[in-house]
Design a protein around this motif. Sequence first.
Motif, PDB file in Angstrom:
ATOM      1  N   LEU A   5       0.831  -1.206   0.000  1.00 55.71           N
ATOM      2  CA  LEU A   5       0.000   0.000   0.000  1.00 55.71           C
ATOM      3  C   LEU A   5       0.867   1.257   0.000  1.00 55.71           C
ATOM      4  O   LEU A   5       0.560   2.236  -0.695  1.00 55.71           O
ATOM      5  N   ALA A   6       1.937   1.235   0.795  1.00 48.21           N
ATOM      6  CA  ALA A   6       2.834   2.392   0.843  1.00 48.21           C
ATOM      7  C   ALA A   6       3.501   2.617  -0.512  1.00 48.21           C
ATOM      8  O   ALA A   6       3.629   3.765  -0.976  1.00 48.21           O
TER       9      ALA A   6
ATOM     10  N   TRP B 232       2.326   1.688  -3.451  1.00 53.72           N
ATOM     11  CA  TRP B 232       1.259   2.156  -4.349  1.00 53.72           C
ATOM     12  C   TRP B 232       1.005   3.648  -4.146  1.00 53.72           C
ATOM     13  O   TRP B 232       0.928   4.424  -5.098  1.00 53.72           O
ATOM     14  N   TRP B 233       0.885   4.060  -2.879  1.00 58.73           N
ATOM     15  CA  TRP B 233       0.629   5.473  -2.578  1.00 58.73           C
ATOM     16  C   TRP B 233       1.790   6.346  -3.072  1.00 58.73           C
ATOM     17  O   TRP B 233       1.576   7.426  -3.644  1.00 58.73           O
TER      18      TRP B 233
ATOM     19  N   ALA C 285       1.459   9.243  -5.768  1.00 56.82           N
ATOM     20  CA  ALA C 285       1.754  10.614  -5.342  1.00 56.82           C
ATOM     21  C   ALA C 285       2.864  11.241  -6.168  1.00 56.82           C
ATOM     22  O   ALA C 285       2.901  12.466  -6.337  1.00 56.82           O
TER      23      ALA C 285
ATOM     24  N   SER D 124      -4.871   6.552  -7.427  1.00 59.08           N
ATOM     25  CA  SER D 124      -4.360   6.578  -6.060  1.00 59.08           C
ATOM     26  C   SER D 124      -5.218   5.701  -5.149  1.00 59.08           C
ATOM     27  O   SER D 124      -6.384   5.414  -5.456  1.00 59.08           O
ATOM     28  N   PRO D 125      -4.657   5.261  -4.017  1.00 63.24           N
ATOM     29  CA  PRO D 125      -5.466   4.507  -3.060  1.00 63.24           C
ATOM     30  C   PRO D 125      -6.697   5.292  -2.597  1.00 63.24           C
ATOM     31  O   PRO D 125      -7.755   4.709  -2.363  1.00 63.24           O
ATOM     32  N   GLY D 126      -6.553   6.616  -2.475  1.00 54.36           N
ATOM     33  CA  GLY D 126      -7.690   7.430  -2.071  1.00 54.36           C
ATOM     34  C   GLY D 126      -8.818   7.386  -3.093  1.00 54.36           C
ATOM     35  O   GLY D 126     -10.001   7.332  -2.729  1.00 54.36           O
TER      36      GLY D 126
END
Length: 259
Positions: free
Chosen positions: A16-17, A19-20, A24, A35-37
Amino acid sequence: MFRAVALRAAGVLALLALWWAVAAAHLWPPVFVPSPGAVWHQLVQTSTVHDGQRGYAGHLLAEHLAASLRRILLGSLYGVAGGVALGLLIGLVPTVRALLGPLVTFVRTLPPLAYFSLLIIWFGIDETPKTVLLLVAALPPVAVATADAVRGVHADYLHAARSLGAPRWRVPLSVVLPSALPEVMTGVRVAVGVAYTTVVAAETVNGVPGIGGMIRDAQRYNQSDVVVLGLLVIGASGLLIDAALQLAERRLAPWRGRS
């Protein structure tokens, strides 16, 4: 046990980190790497009613997942039942092995999309071709695993059953199949995995509601965040089902891996 869970959680957090960080950094446009968001936002949007719109394409995410799981369940059940029966025949009867063994191998090597169009011509665009596609995809792994396991059953088991007066027709179900059960369960796990990878192909036509249909529809409009959400849902649900199958294997064949 705790250490294994912690390692798995750490692996997920690391992915996840990463990917973010990639999203970003804007190395690629958001349409390529959402983005994960954005994916989380789509999770909320597709799981609720908002602005008069119900989920995605009129169905909530849970309804899409339930429709796909129902198709996978039906196709896998039919495929497992047929695969076990066919595997027993191939493993026990040399004539059947010579006749049907190459056919099972031939079907196993075909990609699902290669014959899905033919199934649509035969059965239309309703649920039948989807179920048949998943059945055909799930049957060969079970048949191959069962046949190999049956041929590997120790001859002493068969001789002991016959010496104790077991009728010939009961030996396959009472002796051979239980002895081959661990390998059969491995084939079942492979078959369910194949059915999962095939569900997107099965839902390319009239597949809404369905996770695969949702992914295909989102792809047409470049909604990569919805596509990624669908892939994550399929993967997470697949992990849960595989864990359930492993639990069933431990309960049905507790002797596996023991001397």
